[in-house]
Design an enzyme around this catalytic site. Sequence first.
Site, mmCIF file in Angstrom:
data_model
loop_
_atom_site.group_PDB
_atom_site.id
_atom_site.type_symbol
_atom_site.label_atom_id
_atom_site.label_comp_id
_atom_site.label_asym_id
_atom_site.label_seq_id
_atom_site.Cartn_x
_atom_site.Cartn_y
_atom_site.Cartn_z
ATOM 1 N N HIS A 1 -1.999 10.343 -11.103
ATOM 2 C CA HIS A 1 -2.260 9.288 -11.037
ATOM 3 C C HIS A 1 -3.757 8.949 -11.848
ATOM 4 C CE1 HIS A 1 -4.897 10.624 -8.685
ATOM 5 N NE2 HIS A 1 -6.516 10.195 -8.276
HETATM 6 C C1 UD1 Z 1 -9.610 6.236 -7.831
HETATM 7 C C2 UD1 Z 1 -10.844 6.638 -8.489
HETATM 8 C C3 UD1 Z 1 -10.232 8.450 -8.312
HETATM 9 C C4 UD1 Z 1 -9.678 8.959 -7.572
HETATM 10 C C5 UD1 Z 1 -8.174 7.558 -7.259
HETATM 11 C C6 UD1 Z 1 -7.806 8.269 -5.504
HETATM 12 C C7 UD1 Z 1 -12.655 5.638 -9.372
HETATM 13 C C8 UD1 Z 1 -13.039 6.398 -11.469
HETATM 14 N N1 UD1 Z 1 -11.239 6.761 -9.368
HETATM 15 O O1 UD1 Z 1 -8.537 5.885 -9.027
HETATM 16 O O2 UD1 Z 1 -11.274 9.418 -9.345
HETATM 17 O O3 UD1 Z 1 -8.931 10.175 -7.832
HETATM 18 O O4 UD1 Z 1 -9.255 6.931 -6.642
HETATM 19 O O5 UD1 Z 1 -6.815 7.956 -5.337
HETATM 20 O O6 UD1 Z 1 -13.278 5.508 -9.488
HETATM 21 N N2 UD1 Z 1 -4.299 0.327 -6.913
HETATM 22 C C9 UD1 Z 1 -3.689 -0.463 -5.859
HETATM 23 N N3 UD1 Z 1 -3.725 -0.543 -4.646
HETATM 24 C C10 UD1 Z 1 -5.015 -0.221 -3.830
HETATM 25 C C11 UD1 Z 1 -5.881 1.329 -4.550
HETATM 26 C C12 UD1 Z 1 -5.603 1.120 -6.549
HETATM 27 O O7 UD1 Z 1 -2.616 -1.376 -6.436
HETATM 28 O O8 UD1 Z 1 -5.387 0.390 -2.159
HETATM 29 C C13 UD1 Z 1 -4.100 0.086 -8.055
HETATM 30 C C14 UD1 Z 1 -4.717 -1.572 -9.398
HETATM 31 O O9 UD1 Z 1 -4.283 -2.089 -9.824
HETATM 32 C C15 UD1 Z 1 -6.541 -1.285 -9.647
HETATM 33 C C16 UD1 Z 1 -5.580 0.777 -10.067
HETATM 34 O O10 UD1 Z 1 -4.777 1.523 -8.386
HETATM 35 O O11 UD1 Z 1 -6.590 -1.369 -10.287
HETATM 36 C C17 UD1 Z 1 -6.928 1.717 -9.696
HETATM 37 O O12 UD1 Z 1 -7.419 1.771 -8.550
HETATM 38 P P1 UD1 Z 1 -9.215 2.373 -8.774
HETATM 39 O O13 UD1 Z 1 -9.637 2.165 -7.697
HETATM 40 O O14 UD1 Z 1 -9.750 1.398 -9.990
HETATM 41 O O15 UD1 Z 1 -8.908 3.684 -9.585
HETATM 42 P P2 UD1 Z 1 -7.819 5.589 -9.064
HETATM 43 O O16 UD1 Z 1 -6.684 5.179 -9.970
HETATM 44 O O17 UD1 Z 1 -7.128 4.125 -7.555
HETATM 45 N N1 UDP Z 2 -2.217 12.002 -0.144
HETATM 46 C C1 UDP Z 2 -1.556 11.397 0.717
HETATM 47 N N2 UDP Z 2 -0.355 10.426 0.166
HETATM 48 C C2 UDP Z 2 -0.432 10.823 -1.255
HETATM 49 C C3 UDP Z 2 -1.019 11.351 -2.314
HETATM 50 C C4 UDP Z 2 -1.655 12.492 -1.325
HETATM 51 O O1 UDP Z 2 -1.660 11.689 1.767
HETATM 52 O O2 UDP Z 2 1.204 10.219 -1.390
HETATM 53 C C5 UDP Z 2 -3.904 13.033 -0.435
HETATM 54 C C6 UDP Z 2 -3.171 13.991 -0.604
HETATM 55 O O3 UDP Z 2 -3.359 15.241 0.539
HETATM 56 C C7 UDP Z 2 -5.120 14.640 -1.130
HETATM 57 C C8 UDP Z 2 -5.615 13.301 -1.661
HETATM 58 O O4 UDP Z 2 -4.571 12.707 -0.744
HETATM 59 O O5 UDP Z 2 -5.966 15.179 0.135
HETATM 60 C C9 UDP Z 2 -5.402 12.775 -2.960
HETATM 61 O O6 UDP Z 2 -5.517 12.242 -3.266
HETATM 62 P P1 UDP Z 2 -5.597 10.926 -4.409
HETATM 63 O O7 UDP Z 2 -4.840 12.572 -5.565
HETATM 64 O O8 UDP Z 2 -5.668 10.348 -5.011
HETATM 65 O O9 UDP Z 2 -7.080 11.849 -5.017
HETATM 66 P P2 UDP Z 2 -8.214 12.969 -6.016
HETATM 67 O O10 UDP Z 2 -7.652 14.143 -5.234
HETATM 68 O O11 UDP Z 2 -7.560 13.615 -7.740
HETATM 69 O O12 UDP Z 2 -8.902 12.043 -5.744
#
Ligand code: UD1
Ligand code: UDP
Length: 369
Positions: free
Chosen positions: A206
């Site tokens: 992601h």
């Molecule tokens: C964010 C964090 C990343 C973290 C990740 C955990 C930043 C810069 N990034 O990335 O460090 O690892 O969360 O998962 O803060 N979206 C949905 N539904 C949701 C959330 C997101 O559809 O509930 C989609 C939307 O299109 C949105 C895109 O995902 O624009 C990105 O979401 P965003 O929270 O900006 O960044 P993540 O890629 O989730």
């Molecule tokens: N995780 C989860 N369901 C999923 C994928 C990840 O519960 O489908 C959990 C995973 O065990 C970990 C956390 O989400 O604790 C990691 O989140 P993510 O990879 O989105 O973010 P990051 O750690 O890279 O910030």
Amino acid sequence: METHERIMVVVGTRPEIIKMAPLIKALQKMEIPLTFVHCGQHYDYVMSQRFIEELELPQPDYNYKVKACSQGEQTARIIANMERLLKKTKPSLVLVEGDTNGVLATSIAAAKLGIPVGHVEAGLRSFDLRMPEEHNRRLTDHISTYLFAPTKTAENNLKRESVLGKVYVTGNTVIDAVMQYISKAESKSKIVDTIKFEKFALATVHRAENVDNPTVLRNLMEAFMESPTPIVIPIHPRTKKRLRQNGMDAEVKKSKNLQILPPVGYLDFLMLMKKCEIILTDSGGIQEEATAPQIRKRVLILRSSTERPEAVEAGFAKIVGTDKQNILEAMRETLKGQSKLPVDSPYGNGDSAKRIAEIIESEVCHHHL
Ligand code: UD1
Ligand code: UDP
């Protein structure tokens, strides 16, 4: 305690809820009054509220919605929301976790009002400024009053940068989370029965620098489709959107080598980690969880750098980048699995939340009680 003597715990995304859960429990156990806030960065039920329920956390006292928008606007909106809330509730400490936009935004709002910030998981560095997370963690560390570094390596990063706050080495609360929820996962989760493959690799991707780049996204998906062992991949909403935008979703769905799942809950994810042969990921938290004694899995990191070098040094993880042939070669090599994995995690033994809560009690609460 008066409202102004409360500790505010702020979360915004899936990993923050998981990593804050043990700390919320530890603070509750010590009867430290909390205000629990969801800043709204993640908003889908499957990325957010589901974790609050599964991990048996209290409902947030304040719940925000920030519409999906640009990085800058998302950060700015959270700053504005948090500033208003902090002015109203006047907590004695604001706790943030990790490196998301919500973390930086909350810290800026608090620092500008003179409210101390406690940064959980401080001091991580990828030394890669392409990553929004690297800006967020560096900036947050420099305006935090208390910095809870998971490891000595993280502490050293902070010392080298001469941060002004107090630094403590505490381990990472994600190990606490694995330990606290694994038996519930074992008794409640049915996910393994729904997996089509007897043996499989678990994959998640992601990171913006991976999935927002169509060439990298294609490389990763081709590596998964051609992998020597089938792949189970719970898809992050960001990745789902990019697959669709780049016309790759039909092809990926058709592949017999892949089982694509929606984002799964924590209990299910723990069981998938436990059952898989290896993990392929660009996630931060998963690199750490793989080292927990209850999981102990090899990880191929689908990135060119990691802010979690401890997992690599301990022999759990390997940085393999995003080149298809490199990934396939590393998979073949790793699946042979000759070397033994360590018994202990470099991220602590599951008492991080308790240690952080005790520091908070003596540093913050004693002044007010
Ligand atoms: C964010 C964090 C990343 C973290 C990740 C955990 C930043 C810069 N990034 O990335 O460090 O690892 O969360 O998962 O803060 N979206 C949905 N539904 C949701 C959330 C997101 O559809 O509930 C989609 C939307 O299109 C949105 C895109 O995902 O624009 C990105 O979401 P965003 O929270 O900006 O960044 P993540 O890629 O989730
Ligand atoms: N995780 C989860 N369901 C999923 C994928 C990840 O519960 O489908 C959990 C995973 O065990 C970990 C956390 O989400 O604790 C990691 O989140 P993510 O990879 O989105 O973010 P990051 O750690 O890279 O910030």
